[in-house]
Design an enzyme around this catalytic site. Structure first.
Site, short mmCIF file in Angstrom:
data_model
loop_
_atom_site.label_atom_id
_atom_site.label_comp_id
_atom_site.label_asym_id
_atom_site.label_seq_id
_atom_site.Cartn_x
_atom_site.Cartn_y
_atom_site.Cartn_z
N HIS A 31 10.23 7.69 -11.62
CA HIS A 31 10.55 7.23 -12.98
C HIS A 31 11.98 7.60 -13.37
CE1 HIS A 31 6.62 5.63 -14.13
NE2 HIS A 31 6.11 6.62 -13.44
N SER A 64 -1.00 -17.78 2.04
CA SER A 64 -1.13 -16.35 2.31
C SER A 64 -2.34 -16.11 3.19
CB SER A 64 -1.30 -15.57 1.01
OG SER A 64 -1.66 -14.22 1.29
N GLY A 112 -3.43 -1.87 -3.32
CA GLY A 112 -3.77 -0.93 -4.38
C GLY A 112 -3.31 0.49 -4.14
N SER A 118 4.57 -5.83 -3.64
CA SER A 118 5.27 -6.89 -4.37
C SER A 118 6.75 -6.91 -4.02
CB SER A 118 5.08 -6.71 -5.89
OG SER A 118 5.57 -5.46 -6.32
N ASP A 162 12.22 0.07 -5.53
CA ASP A 162 11.30 -0.51 -4.56
C ASP A 162 11.98 -1.57 -3.70
OD1 ASP A 162 9.55 1.12 -5.84
OD2 ASP A 162 8.32 -0.47 -6.70
#
Length: 369
Positions: A31, A64, A112, A118, A162
């Site tokens: 963060h 996909s 998860g 992503s 990321d």
């Protein structure tokens, strides 16, 4: 290759190019990215592979291997939903540079687990399109494009970490990234030579309020920075004075961000000194700060960290956005079984779903395959 076979079967021709981009785990610096701070992620061995051929008619066809059914045909960007928004967002950010595409996706990032599937999807597709259209984007420009797609098209206000990890990491290294200047360098992270392994502990838990709480934390940090008269919390130099001007949650968020930036720099110092075995204390401190000051942990993450350390890990902490996902533990190789048994027993005692253990070595960033 499975994704190429699927592409050929779906579209009747071979793809123009195939790119792989990895997920990531963050060693430390949580963060801090959207506060213009420092992060130290490394790429994991799992990721997303994209087989892509351009189209001139503006149509996007998406397949996909992880989704049911055949290809999805999208005549406009407004038709995209779910996972397809990450792909269409990349195309949208490229604007007139790209008209359309046939795309097949295969991914093996554990779902998860908070390992940034992503970002891997965005970077794999963007890298393939950059290759096909000879756009000349650097890896950092590809990372920024992926972030913009997620911010502006998907609507998730993520930082740059990321995507940068997925695009820029090198095998056997962690990526030190200054999220303001975007200066980066890969820092050797040779765990094996020190008899260590990095164990990812997937809690199998993802609390539904995570995205809303993420946005709330970001807003609190921005509000605190305004009150302190600095561009971002990264610019706080006198923490005691800053804390005296803030109250409640904004005070706690500021304490975490400022001290977490210091922990990133301290950990890099230890790695450069060859003191890899000594970084565990910084991981522990990071988790306590994320739990108590940033309040993004969960019972499952706390139990994983506590049980891992009790079982013999040198240090552990939650990793990723929080509210579930994964923890990481720095574990001597000869204690891996003991640490896993300790965590599994603690979960069983509390009636939690059994965790998944994923030993991870620092992997290579996005590349053509």
């Amino acid at each position: 290759m499975r994704v190429v076979e699927a592409f050929c079967a779906a579209y009747g021709a071979s793809p123009g190019t195939v790119w792989h981009a990895p997920g990531r785990v963050n060693l430390i610096g949580e963060h801090t990215d959207y506060n213009d701070g420092f992060v130290l992620p490394f790429a994991v061995p799992w990721g997303v592979t994209a087989a892509v051929t351009p189209r001139a008619d503006g149509i996007v066809r998406l397949l996909s291997l992880q989704a049911d059914g055949g290809p999805i045909t999208l005549a406009s960007r407004a038709e995209s939903t779910g996972w397809t928004r990450y792909v269409v967002g990349v195309l949208a950010m490229l604007g007139d540079s790209v008209s359309g595409a046939d795309i097949a996706i295969d991914g093996d990032v554990p779902r998860g687990a908070g390992l940034s599937s992503s970002a891997a999807l965005e970077v794999a597709v963007a890298s393939a399109l950059n290759d096909l259209h000879d756009l000349g984007m650097t890896p950092m420009e590809i990372a920024l494009l992926g972030q913009k797609a997620e911010n502006d098209f998907v609507g998730m206000p993520c930082g740059i970490m990321d995507q940068a990890a997925s695009a820029l990491c090198e095998e056997g290294h962690a990526l030190f990234l200054d999220c303001r200047s975007l200066a980066s360098r890969n820092i050797p992270l040779d765990l094996a030579s020190h008899g260590l392994a990095m164990l990812i502990i997937d809690t199998h838990v993802h609390h539904e309020h995570a995205s809303g709480e993420y946005a709330k934390r970001r807003a609190e940090c921005e509000s605190a920075a305004r009150k302190l008269g600095v561009p971002a919390l990264r610019d706080v130099t006198d923490l005691a004075a800053a804390l005296g001007l803030l109250q409640g949650d904004e005070r706690k968020r500021t304490m975490h961000v400022v001290t977490e930036n210091h922990r990133v720099e301290a950990l890099i110092g230890l790695l450069r000194a060859g003191a890899v075995t000594e970084i565990g204390a910084l991981l522990n401190a990071s988790h306590l700060s994320l739990r108590d000051q940033y309040e993004v942990s969960s019972p499952e993450l706390d139990v994983a960290v506590e049980a891992a350390v009790k079982g013999g890990a040198r240090g552990a902490r939650m990793t990723g956005g929080g509210f579930g996902g994964s923890a990481i533990a720095l574990v001597p190789v000869d204690r891996l079984d003991r640490v896993q048994e300790s965590v599994a027993a603690a979960y069983a005692e509390r009636g939690f779903q059994a965790p998944r253990f994923l030993p991870a070595t620092p992997a290579r960033g996005a590349h053509r395959v």
